[in-house]
Design an enzyme around this catalytic site. Structure first.
Site, PDB file in Angstrom:
ATOM      1  N   ARG A  73     -11.044  -8.130   3.485  1.00  0.00           N
ATOM      2  CA  ARG A  73     -10.151  -9.294   3.385  1.00  0.00           C
ATOM      3  C   ARG A  73     -10.009  -9.970   4.742  1.00  0.00           C
ATOM      4  O   ARG A  73      -9.959 -11.198   4.826  1.00  0.00           O
ATOM      5  CB  ARG A  73      -8.799  -8.872   2.814  1.00  0.00           C
ATOM      6  CG  ARG A  73      -7.924 -10.054   2.463  1.00  0.00           C
ATOM      7  CD  ARG A  73      -6.736  -9.651   1.627  1.00  0.00           C
ATOM      8  NE  ARG A  73      -5.814  -8.815   2.355  1.00  0.00           N
ATOM      9  CZ  ARG A  73      -4.760  -8.192   1.810  1.00  0.00           C
ATOM     10  NH1 ARG A  73      -4.514  -8.341   0.519  1.00  0.00           N
ATOM     11  NH2 ARG A  73      -3.967  -7.441   2.533  1.00  0.00           N
ATOM     12  N   LYS A 127      -5.059 -14.328   4.880  1.00  0.00           N
ATOM     13  CA  LYS A 127      -3.828 -13.747   5.426  1.00  0.00           C
ATOM     14  C   LYS A 127      -3.619 -14.302   6.838  1.00  0.00           C
ATOM     15  O   LYS A 127      -3.907 -13.637   7.841  1.00  0.00           O
ATOM     16  CB  LYS A 127      -3.909 -12.213   5.406  1.00  0.00           C
ATOM     17  CG  LYS A 127      -2.530 -11.574   5.352  1.00  0.00           C
ATOM     18  CD  LYS A 127      -2.601 -10.149   4.858  1.00  0.00           C
ATOM     19  CE  LYS A 127      -1.310  -9.409   5.059  1.00  0.00           C
ATOM     20  NZ  LYS A 127      -0.206  -9.840   4.209  1.00  0.00           N
ATOM     21  N   GLU A 172       2.717 -16.803  -6.833  1.00  0.00           N
ATOM     22  CA  GLU A 172       3.059 -15.504  -6.245  1.00  0.00           C
ATOM     23  C   GLU A 172       4.569 -15.267  -6.246  1.00  0.00           C
ATOM     24  O   GLU A 172       5.364 -16.191  -6.331  1.00  0.00           O
ATOM     25  CB  GLU A 172       2.555 -15.420  -4.808  1.00  0.00           C
ATOM     26  CG  GLU A 172       1.050 -15.277  -4.733  1.00  0.00           C
ATOM     27  CD  GLU A 172       0.586 -14.632  -3.441  1.00  0.00           C
ATOM     28  OE1 GLU A 172       0.483 -13.399  -3.395  1.00  0.00           O
ATOM     29  OE2 GLU A 172       0.321 -15.363  -2.484  1.00  0.00           O
TER      30      GLU A 172
HETATM   31  C1  LIG Z   1       1.211 -13.434   0.236  1.00  0.00           C
HETATM   32  C2  LIG Z   1       0.912 -12.040  -0.152  1.00  0.00           C
HETATM   33  N1  LIG Z   1       0.527 -11.787  -1.402  1.00  0.00           N
HETATM   34  C3  LIG Z   1       0.231 -10.539  -1.825  1.00  0.00           C
HETATM   35  C4  LIG Z   1       0.321  -9.457  -0.963  1.00  0.00           C
HETATM   36  C5  LIG Z   1      -0.007  -8.086  -1.445  1.00  0.00           C
HETATM   37  O1  LIG Z   1      -1.253  -7.691  -0.946  1.00  0.00           O
HETATM   38  P1  LIG Z   1      -1.601  -6.168  -0.752  1.00  0.00           P
HETATM   39  O2  LIG Z   1      -1.509  -5.525  -2.087  1.00  0.00           O
HETATM   40  O3  LIG Z   1      -3.003  -6.165  -0.245  1.00  0.00           O
HETATM   41  O4  LIG Z   1      -0.626  -5.621   0.223  1.00  0.00           O
HETATM   42  C6  LIG Z   1       0.729  -9.677   0.353  1.00  0.00           C
HETATM   43  C7  LIG Z   1       0.851  -8.547   1.293  1.00  0.00           C
HETATM   44  O5  LIG Z   1      -0.105  -8.206   1.927  1.00  0.00           O
HETATM   45  C8  LIG Z   1       1.011 -10.993   0.779  1.00  0.00           C
HETATM   46  O6  LIG Z   1       1.391 -11.230   2.040  1.00  0.00           O
END
Ligand SMILES: Cc1ncc(COP(=O)(O)O)c(C=O)c1O
Length: 339
Positions: free
Chosen positions: A80, A183, A219
């Site tokens: 990622r 991210k 989200e």
């Molecule tokens: C915007 C956002 N969506 C979803 C997630 C969940 O992702 P993950 O399951 O990889 O932690 C996160 C956290 O990392 C996030 O910051």
């Protein structure tokens, strides 16, 4: 050496012994170096400061009943980060280098990994920033990759429980063709105000609909959404959501439990039809949703009638946590056991 109160850790920063750093100069990544300094010396014209050329990741290490340390899906976090690098023109760090950096920083901070019984874990925060000086809007010529770690408490202090969310219509976290799928810090800056308003109103987090039409679910704050009905796990398909590694893992586990999986646009009205729903991410694994309010339209979608987590959320949550802590077999090789 100071004693750590493992039972009362929050999701905050605690100084540990080491961080690791790796520099990219002249287009090449250098060695992974251990460092005990909490600060960085940064050029005031660094691109990360002005143009948001920065990316981060978040993953965890867990201490098992057997005393072994397990790190969850670090290769997925490496991938990622590589995707984010392509999105904002930063040099990609190889999965091998990412793995070396994670293992080095966790090993050297072993005394900060909470005991199994505490339900706490070690949060691992990789960060990649443009450090080269630039005044025009261009990518930097130099970069710094850092990982620090910090022990964090369990998300559910009073036990696995449901939370209320609120639909925000006057803010967008990310645009359909923007950086929501990466991210990068900018997405989180864009969410601060909506998040504060949601908290001030007594909600666990803000709930985003798609920015273009405000019709489809995007989200739940900084977590992905999923809904459960008719033995089916349903999660939004959208270009502006972060591909959650927890969601990806839950999809696999749901399939293993004989459930169908649908990844497609999920209209807001469909919220009336879910038997259960949850927000998922590294922090909580699953935060089951009690209800989602839409104050602008004077609506409230009550998902959990008795205010308690449903059977599917509970089963998925326990299964994933058991894999992370080594209480159950890890059939997909998601866990890296520290040697
Ligand atoms: C915007 C956002 N969506 C979803 C997630 C969940 O992702 P993950 O399951 O990889 O932690 C996160 C956290 O990392 C996030 O910051």
């Amino acid at each position: 050496m100071e004693e750590i109160d493992w039972k009362n850790l929050s999701f905050g920063y605690m100084k540990t012994d080491y961080n690791v750093r790796c520099y990219n100069r002249n287009g090449k990544w250098g060695k992974v170096e251990l460092n005990s300094d909490e600060t960085i010396n940064l050029h005031m014209a660094a691109t990360c400061l002005h143009y948001g050329q920065e990316a981060f990741e978040g993953l965890k290490a867990y201490r098992g009943k057997d005393g072994k340390i397990r790190i969850f899906r670090l290769d997925e976090n490496a991938k990622r980060l590589q995707s984010t690098c392509r999105g904002i023109l930063m040099p990609e760090l190889s999965t091998e280098k990412f793995r070396e950096a994670v293992l080095t920083v966790v090993k050297n901070n072993e005394r900060f990994i909470p005991p199994y019984e505490s339900g706490a874990s070690l949060y691992i925060r990789p960060l990649l920033i443009g450090t080269g000086a630039q005044v025009g809007v261009h990518p930097a010529s130099e970069y710094l990759f850092i990982i620090f770690v910090t022990p964090v408490g369990p998300y559910f202090k009073g036990g696995f429980s449901c939370n209320p969310y609120v639909i925000v219509r006057d803010y967008d976290r990310a645009a359909p063709l923007g950086t929501g799928c990466y991210k990068v810090g900018g997405n989180y800056a864009a969410s601060l105000l909506a998040n504060k308003k949601a908290h001030d109103m007594g909600y666990s987090s803000e709930f985003y609909l798609d920015a273009r039409e405000k019709k489809y679910i995007d989200e739940c704050g900084a977590a992905n959404f999923f809904g459960i009905k008719n033995n089916t796990y349903i999660t939004p398909k959208s270009t502006s959501i972060l591909p959650s590694i927890t969601n990806k893992s839950l999809i696999q586990l749901a399939q293993d439990m004989g459930m169908k999986v649908e990844r497609r646009p999920v209209p807001e009205e469909e919220l009336t039809t879910f038997e259960e729903a949850g927000a998922c991410g590294t922090a909580a694994v699953i935060s089951p949703i009690e209800r989602i309010d839409d104050p602008v339209n004077d609506k409230s979608y009550v998902i959990s009638k008795d205010g308690k987590p449903g059977p599917v959320c509970t089963k998925l949550y326990n299964k994933l946590r058991n894999i992370q802590y080594g209480d159950e077999a890890d059939p997909y090789g998601w866990v890296t056991v520290l040697e």
